[in-house]
Design a protein around this motif. Structure first.
Motif, PDB file in Angstrom:
ATOM      1  N   ASN A   7      41.165  71.365  74.815  1.00 19.91           N
ATOM      2  CA  ASN A   7      41.083  71.041  73.400  1.00 19.91           C
ATOM      3  C   ASN A   7      42.486  70.933  72.823  1.00 19.91           C
ATOM      4  OD1 ASN A   7      40.443  70.766  70.743  1.00 19.91           O
ATOM      5  ND2 ASN A   7      39.323  72.685  70.578  1.00 19.91           N
ATOM      6  N   THR A   8      42.788  69.818  72.176  1.00 17.94           N
ATOM      7  CA  THR A   8      44.128  69.636  71.620  1.00 17.94           C
ATOM      8  C   THR A   8      44.125  69.678  70.101  1.00 17.94           C
ATOM      9  OG1 THR A   8      43.849  67.243  71.726  1.00 17.94           O
ATOM     10  CG2 THR A   8      44.940  68.310  73.601  1.00 17.94           C
ATOM     11  N   ASP A   9      43.117  70.285  69.509  1.00 16.12           N
ATOM     12  CA  ASP A   9      43.024  70.417  68.063  1.00 16.12           C
ATOM     13  C   ASP A   9      43.499  71.823  67.684  1.00 16.12           C
ATOM     14  OD1 ASP A   9      42.470  69.969  65.413  1.00 16.12           O
ATOM     15  OD2 ASP A   9      40.343  70.451  65.622  1.00 16.12           O
TER      16      ASP A   9
END
Length: 64
Positions: A7-9
């Motif tokens: 996850n890159t959020d």
């Protein structure tokens, strides 16, 4: 260090992962923030990159 999340959020992006940054990331995560940490070195940097570490920083590290 390996990427533990796909996850890159992130709520917070932190550059560097020295001893003081570890505390910062830990405290932010405990407050519910999603923290992304990026370090250019393959292993954890063992020395502080801040100007100094005093008794208050050591107290915070111990409490965390």
């Amino acid at each position: 260090m390996k990427n533990k999340s796909n996850n890159t959020d992130f709520d917070v992006i932190q550059i560097g992962y020295g001893p003081v940054s570890k505390i910062s990331a830990l405290l932010l995560a405990r407050q519910g923030w999603k923290v992304g940490v990026f370090e250019r070195w393959g292993e954890v940097y063992p020395l502080p990159r801040a100007v100094c570490i005093d008794h208050e920083i050591f107290r915070m590290m111990h409490a965390a």
